[in-house]
Design a protein around this motif. Structure first.
Motif, PDB file in Angstrom:
ATOM      1  N   VAL A  52       0.785  -1.242   0.000  1.00  0.00           N
ATOM      2  CA  VAL A  52       0.000   0.000   0.000  1.00  0.00           C
ATOM      3  C   VAL A  52       0.813   1.286   0.000  1.00  0.00           C
ATOM      4  O   VAL A  52       0.247   2.379  -0.092  1.00  0.00           O
ATOM      5  CB  VAL A  52      -0.977   0.044   1.215  1.00  0.00           C
ATOM      6  N   THR A  53       2.126   1.175   0.132  1.00  0.00           N
ATOM      7  CA  THR A  53       2.921   2.407   0.222  1.00  0.00           C
ATOM      8  C   THR A  53       3.539   2.775  -1.124  1.00  0.00           C
ATOM      9  O   THR A  53       3.444   2.027  -2.096  1.00  0.00           O
ATOM     10  CB  THR A  53       4.063   2.284   1.262  1.00  0.00           C
ATOM     11  N   HIS A  60      11.029   4.792   0.914  1.00  0.00           N
ATOM     12  CA  HIS A  60      10.163   4.068   1.836  1.00  0.00           C
ATOM     13  C   HIS A  60      10.739   2.681   2.108  1.00  0.00           C
ATOM     14  O   HIS A  60      10.990   1.936   1.155  1.00  0.00           O
ATOM     15  CB  HIS A  60       8.747   3.936   1.260  1.00  0.00           C
ATOM     16  N   LYS A 117       9.513  -0.188   3.059  1.00  0.00           N
ATOM     17  CA  LYS A 117       8.804  -1.328   2.437  1.00  0.00           C
ATOM     18  C   LYS A 117       8.829  -1.222   0.922  1.00  0.00           C
ATOM     19  O   LYS A 117       9.040  -2.230   0.234  1.00  0.00           O
ATOM     20  CB  LYS A 117       7.362  -1.383   2.941  1.00  0.00           C
ATOM     21  N   ASN A 161       9.539  -0.764   9.184  1.00  0.00           N
ATOM     22  CA  ASN A 161       9.389   0.609   8.755  1.00  0.00           C
ATOM     23  C   ASN A 161      10.096   1.411   9.834  1.00  0.00           C
ATOM     24  O   ASN A 161      11.306   1.595   9.759  1.00  0.00           O
ATOM     25  CB  ASN A 161       7.922   1.011   8.547  1.00  0.00           C
ATOM     26  N   GLN A 195      -5.084   2.847  12.204  1.00  0.00           N
ATOM     27  CA  GLN A 195      -5.249   1.573  11.533  1.00  0.00           C
ATOM     28  C   GLN A 195      -6.310   0.804  12.324  1.00  0.00           C
ATOM     29  O   GLN A 195      -6.534   1.078  13.494  1.00  0.00           O
ATOM     30  CB  GLN A 195      -3.942   0.801  11.543  1.00  0.00           C
ATOM     31  N   PHE A 206      -5.376   3.139   4.594  1.00  0.00           N
ATOM     32  CA  PHE A 206      -4.226   4.039   4.392  1.00  0.00           C
ATOM     33  C   PHE A 206      -4.451   4.972   3.193  1.00  0.00           C
ATOM     34  O   PHE A 206      -4.142   6.168   3.257  1.00  0.00           O
ATOM     35  CB  PHE A 206      -2.998   3.157   4.176  1.00  0.00           C
ATOM     36  N   ASN A 211       1.924   8.165  12.199  1.00  0.00           N
ATOM     37  CA  ASN A 211       2.602   7.302  11.234  1.00  0.00           C
ATOM     38  C   ASN A 211       4.101   7.561  11.274  1.00  0.00           C
ATOM     39  O   ASN A 211       4.578   8.417  12.020  1.00  0.00           O
ATOM     40  CB  ASN A 211       2.021   7.475   9.824  1.00  0.00           C
ATOM     41  N   ASN A 261       6.030   7.308   5.814  1.00  0.00           N
ATOM     42  CA  ASN A 261       4.630   7.365   5.376  1.00  0.00           C
ATOM     43  C   ASN A 261       4.095   8.798   5.369  1.00  0.00           C
ATOM     44  O   ASN A 261       3.322   9.168   4.483  1.00  0.00           O
ATOM     45  CB  ASN A 261       3.748   6.486   6.275  1.00  0.00           C
ATOM     46  N   TYR A 279       6.239  -4.627   9.513  1.00  0.00           N
ATOM     47  CA  TYR A 279       5.464  -5.448   8.586  1.00  0.00           C
ATOM     48  C   TYR A 279       5.805  -6.925   8.725  1.00  0.00           C
ATOM     49  O   TYR A 279       6.913  -7.264   9.137  1.00  0.00           O
ATOM     50  CB  TYR A 279       5.785  -5.041   7.143  1.00  0.00           C
TER      51      TYR A 279
HETATM   52  C1  LMR Z   1      -0.982   2.449   7.674  1.00  0.00           C
HETATM   53  O1  LMR Z   1      -2.057   1.917   7.373  1.00  0.00           O
HETATM   54  O2  LMR Z   1      -0.883   3.557   8.184  1.00  0.00           O
HETATM   55  C2  LMR Z   1       0.299   1.713   7.412  1.00  0.00           C
HETATM   56  O3  LMR Z   1       0.187   0.410   7.863  1.00  0.00           O
HETATM   57  C3  LMR Z   1       0.604   1.705   5.976  1.00  0.00           C
HETATM   58  C4  LMR Z   1       1.864   0.939   5.706  1.00  0.00           C
HETATM   59  O4  LMR Z   1       1.792  -0.126   5.106  1.00  0.00           O
HETATM   60  O5  LMR Z   1       2.930   1.431   6.107  1.00  0.00           O
END
Ligand code: LMR
Length: 311
Positions: free
Chosen positions: A16-17, A22, A24, A129, A154, A175, A192, A196, A219
């Motif tokens: 999702v990022t 970043h 991830k 992260n 979250q 997100f 966050n 992010n 993660y």
């Molecule tokens: C979020 O939903 O804020 C984070 O988990 C997004 C992510 O994958 O870093």
């Protein structure tokens, strides 16, 4: 994206990022590159970043349906599968990412990767992260500044309890929807990591970011156990080795990637607020009571182990 050749095992990896600056995003791209180079002819990985394929609420279901083979949701997203991971959401549980790393590499941490096999999911690695910061549309210096504000969280009971402990109102949200919600005032604030906050440009629609380092976003690289076990032994072992090496290389850089994102926020005109030790202690005092609510889920012995690592 790599075009897969006929006959290759297709490994779709959804996350999702963003991909650059970043932890991830960079790790997933490196994994894709290495699989496609070293396993060419056997396997082919396609990474779908930025929630283009699934958001985190959908991806685990999609994995169990065989629509995607790998993902790396934040540990907070596994709540419907296991309560053990709640330890990672408890505020001020880990003093920094090195402590998180040490806990994950302990016997307890490693066993957690297999805590969802009964539900069809297998953890392959923990990816870092980093530490979370707090932001809002008003300056956050004292915990009381958060009172009455709506915070995106979250979808995790621990994170909801944490915001409630501050007198805030927690709003679970995907997100990909956070930027719009901050911009339109559907929520006032969020928590966050630097990467992010930078990657999603949250700083543009917030008054400032307060450097609380109060929690962690990490993660788990996860796969469907049926799919994993369907792979030939040599394929599985080559893939596992590549994942292990990528994990080691990129986890070692995660702190740096976040610090660079922090600087990039400042360079782009974002406001970063540092707290004095006394001010930070007030946030600890406000949030720590949340541990009591969840200590039966995570186990006092695990809390003790995490605290021993901090010392
Ligand atoms: C979020 O939903 O804020 C984070 O988990 C997004 C992510 O994958 O870093």
């Amino acid at each position: 994206m790599a075009a897969c050749d006929e006959g290759e095992i297709v490994i779709k990896f959804s996350h999702v990022t963003n991909t650059d600056r970043h932890p991830k995003g960079i790790a997933a791209s490196l994994l894709q590159e290495r699989v496609n180079e070293e396993m060419d002819g056997t396997a082919c990985m396609e990474v779908f970043p930025n929630s283009t394929l699934y958001n985190d609420d959908q991806v685990l279901e999609a994995m169990l349906n065989g629509d995607v083979q790998m993902a790396a949701p934040s540990l907070s997203k596994f709540e419907q599968f296991t309560k053990q991971f709640r330890i990672f959401d408890l505020p001020f549980m880990f003093k920094n990412i090195d402590a998180v790393d040490a806990f994950q590499n302990s016997e307890t941490g490693q066993e957690m990767k297999e805590s969802m096999t009964r539900r069809g999911l297998l953890g392959l690695a923990f990816w870092h992260n980093g530490m979370k910061q707090m932001s809002a549309n008003t300056p956050l210096i004292e915990p009381s500044d958060a009172e009455g504000l709506k915070f995106r969280v979250q979808n995790s009971d621990v994170l909801k309890a944490q915001m409630a402990a501050l007198g805030g109102s927690p709003q679970p949200m995907a997100f990909s929807e956070v930027y719009g919600a901050l911009q339109t005032g559907v929520v006032d604030g969020q928590e966050n990591t630097w990467s992010n906050i930078y990657g999603q440009k949250f700083f543009e629609v917030q008054d400032g970011i307060t450097e609380t380092n109060h929690g962690v976003i990490d993660y788990m690289v996860v796969t469907g156990i049926d799919w994993w076990e369907s792979l030939d032994e040599d394929v599985r072992s080559q893939l596992a080795t590549i994942i292990e090496e990528v994990t080691e290389t990129r986890n070692a850089e995660s702190f740096k990637v976040n610090q660079e994102a922090r600087q990039a926020i400042i360079d782009a005109g974002g406001e970063v607020r540092e707290l004095t030790p006394e001010q930070r202690q007030a946030w600890v005092d406000a949030m720590r009571p949340v541990w009591d609510e969840f200590k039966d889920d995570v186990g006092q012995e695990n809390i003790d182990a995490a605290q021993a690592i901090n010392d």
